[in-house]
Scaffold this motif. Structure first.
Motif, short mmCIF file in Angstrom:
data_model
loop_
_atom_site.label_atom_id
_atom_site.label_comp_id
_atom_site.label_asym_id
_atom_site.label_seq_id
_atom_site.Cartn_x
_atom_site.Cartn_y
_atom_site.Cartn_z
N ASP A 36 0.82 -1.22 0.00
CA ASP A 36 0.00 0.00 0.00
C ASP A 36 0.86 1.27 0.00
O ASP A 36 0.52 2.24 0.67
CB ASP A 36 -0.98 -0.02 1.20
CG ASP A 36 -2.18 0.88 0.96
OD1 ASP A 36 -2.33 1.41 -0.18
OD2 ASP A 36 -2.98 1.08 1.90
N TRP A 37 1.96 1.25 -0.73
CA TRP A 37 2.84 2.42 -0.97
C TRP A 37 3.64 2.83 0.27
O TRP A 37 4.25 3.89 0.29
CB TRP A 37 2.04 3.63 -1.48
CG TRP A 37 1.22 3.34 -2.70
CD1 TRP A 37 -0.12 3.04 -2.72
CD2 TRP A 37 1.67 3.28 -4.06
NE1 TRP A 37 -0.53 2.80 -4.00
CE2 TRP A 37 0.55 2.93 -4.86
CE3 TRP A 37 2.90 3.47 -4.68
CZ2 TRP A 37 0.63 2.80 -6.24
CZ3 TRP A 37 2.98 3.34 -6.05
CH2 TRP A 37 1.85 3.01 -6.82
N VAL A 38 3.61 2.01 1.32
CA VAL A 38 4.29 2.36 2.58
C VAL A 38 5.45 1.39 2.80
O VAL A 38 5.31 0.18 2.61
CB VAL A 38 3.29 2.28 3.76
CG1 VAL A 38 3.99 2.62 5.07
CG2 VAL A 38 2.11 3.21 3.52
N PHE A 39 6.59 1.91 3.23
CA PHE A 39 7.79 1.10 3.44
C PHE A 39 7.72 0.41 4.81
O PHE A 39 8.49 0.70 5.72
CB PHE A 39 9.05 1.98 3.31
CG PHE A 39 9.25 2.52 1.91
CD1 PHE A 39 10.02 1.83 0.99
CD2 PHE A 39 8.63 3.71 1.50
CE1 PHE A 39 10.19 2.31 -0.31
CE2 PHE A 39 8.79 4.20 0.21
CZ PHE A 39 9.57 3.50 -0.70
N VAL A 40 6.75 -0.52 4.93
CA VAL A 40 6.42 -1.10 6.24
C VAL A 40 7.59 -1.82 6.91
O VAL A 40 7.62 -1.95 8.13
CB VAL A 40 5.21 -2.07 6.17
CG1 VAL A 40 3.92 -1.33 5.95
CG2 VAL A 40 5.42 -3.12 5.09
N GLU A 41 8.58 -2.25 6.11
CA GLU A 41 9.69 -3.01 6.71
C GLU A 41 10.49 -2.17 7.71
O GLU A 41 11.20 -2.71 8.55
CB GLU A 41 10.62 -3.57 5.62
CG GLU A 41 11.43 -2.54 4.83
CD GLU A 41 10.70 -1.96 3.63
OE1 GLU A 41 9.44 -1.99 3.60
OE2 GLU A 41 11.39 -1.44 2.72
N GLY A 42 10.34 -0.84 7.65
CA GLY A 42 11.07 0.03 8.58
C GLY A 42 10.29 0.32 9.87
O GLY A 42 10.74 1.14 10.67
N TYR A 43 9.12 -0.33 10.03
CA TYR A 43 8.27 0.04 11.18
C TYR A 43 8.00 -1.12 12.11
O TYR A 43 6.93 -1.75 12.07
CB TYR A 43 6.95 0.66 10.65
CG TYR A 43 7.22 1.74 9.65
CD1 TYR A 43 8.14 2.75 9.97
CD2 TYR A 43 6.65 1.75 8.38
CE1 TYR A 43 8.46 3.73 9.05
CE2 TYR A 43 6.97 2.73 7.46
CZ TYR A 43 7.87 3.71 7.80
OH TYR A 43 8.20 4.68 6.90
N PRO A 44 8.95 -1.42 13.01
CA PRO A 44 8.78 -2.56 13.93
C PRO A 44 7.50 -2.46 14.75
O PRO A 44 6.87 -3.49 15.04
CB PRO A 44 10.01 -2.47 14.84
CG PRO A 44 10.90 -1.43 14.29
CD PRO A 44 10.20 -0.70 13.19
N THR A 45 7.07 -1.26 15.07
CA THR A 45 5.85 -1.09 15.89
C THR A 45 4.62 -1.64 15.15
O THR A 45 3.66 -2.09 15.77
CB THR A 45 5.62 0.40 16.20
OG1 THR A 45 6.87 0.99 16.58
CG2 THR A 45 4.60 0.61 17.29
N LEU A 46 4.66 -1.57 13.81
CA LEU A 46 3.50 -2.06 13.03
C LEU A 46 3.58 -3.54 12.77
O LEU A 46 2.60 -4.25 12.91
CB LEU A 46 3.49 -1.39 11.64
CG LEU A 46 2.74 -0.13 11.38
CD1 LEU A 46 2.69 0.11 9.89
CD2 LEU A 46 1.32 -0.19 11.95
N ILE A 47 4.76 -4.01 12.35
CA ILE A 47 4.82 -5.37 11.83
C ILE A 47 5.17 -6.42 12.86
O ILE A 47 5.02 -7.60 12.61
CB ILE A 47 5.77 -5.46 10.59
CG1 ILE A 47 7.18 -4.97 10.95
CG2 ILE A 47 5.22 -4.68 9.43
CD1 ILE A 47 8.13 -5.01 9.76
#
Ligand code: HEC
Length: 186
Positions: free
Chosen positions: A173-184
């Motif tokens: 969804d256009w977001v670089f989620v791999e950089g967000y430990p709080t989310l993943i």
């Protein structure tokens, strides 16, 4: 007391303790941070009240994004993402870029965030609310604010100013989620 009244009291208590449903998030975002024609505002005090998702550091002094990047969102967004794996309608992502301080500390060669530079903002829109507005598309509103005047969105529209660079993250969804430990990570 009959059964119906009891059920209603139970429901009212539940709503009082759990006010933050996903649709509350959308109505808060679209009444507080987005104007009638889709004008996006930089949220105030997100550092104090929102959840820190993660940081990126771009140390190359010649790169356009040179600096310390901190990303924030609302706590409701984190909860919804944990539950569904998706960004809910009304989710707001703020990436704050600050200038970089660096030096040898007792920990080693260190980099840290100093003065404000710019803020990138994305606002999740599942309804296609602002068709024809160049700052809205691909399921998001897109905006850029500079420290010298944080009230003005200086983005030239998301296709020109944002999308090319976000293509590597299209599948998430256009977001670089791999950089967000709080989310993943839960
Ligand atoms: C030069 C390439 C580039 C441009 C131009 C760019 N982005 Fe990004 N953006 C990135 C990269 C790469 C990341 C994650 C890594 C980082 O910050 O270094 C990111 C992260 C973000 C984030 C944090 C959430 C996420 O997607 O991971 C937001 C919000 C954001 N960008 C919004 C925008 C908006 C709005 C625009 C246009 C006004 C824009 N970006 C233009 C490359 C870019």
């Amino acid at each position: 007391m009959n059964k119906l009244i009891l059920t209603n009291i139970t429901l009212a208590c539940f709503l009082a303790v759990n006010p933050a449903s996903a649709s509350d998030l959308a109505s808060a975002t679209y009444s507080n941070l987005v104007g009638k024609s889709g004008e996006i505002q930089l949220p105030a005090d997100f550092r104090q009240h929102w959840v820190h998702l993660g940081s990126w550091v771009v140390t190359d002094a010649k790169a356009p994004g040179h600096g310390f990047h901190d990303v924030y969102t609302q706590s409701e967004t984190v909860k919804a993402f944990h539950d569904t794996g998706k960004f809910p309608d009304g989710a707001v992502l703020v990436k704050e870029i600050r200038k970089l301080g660096s030096g040898k500390l007792t920990t080693g060669e260190a980099h840290w965030a100093t003065d404000n530079a710019v803020w990138f903002v994305m606002v999740k829109d599942n309804l296609g609310r602002f068709k024809g507005n160049p700052n809205w598309g691909e399921g998001w509103g897109w905006a850029l604010f500079e420290a010298k005047n944080p009230k003005v969105n200086v983005s030239k529209g998301f296709t020109e100013s944002c999308l090319g660079c976000h293509t590597p993250a299209q599948k998430t969804d256009w977001v670089f989620v791999e950089g967000y430990p709080t989310l993943i990570s839960k």
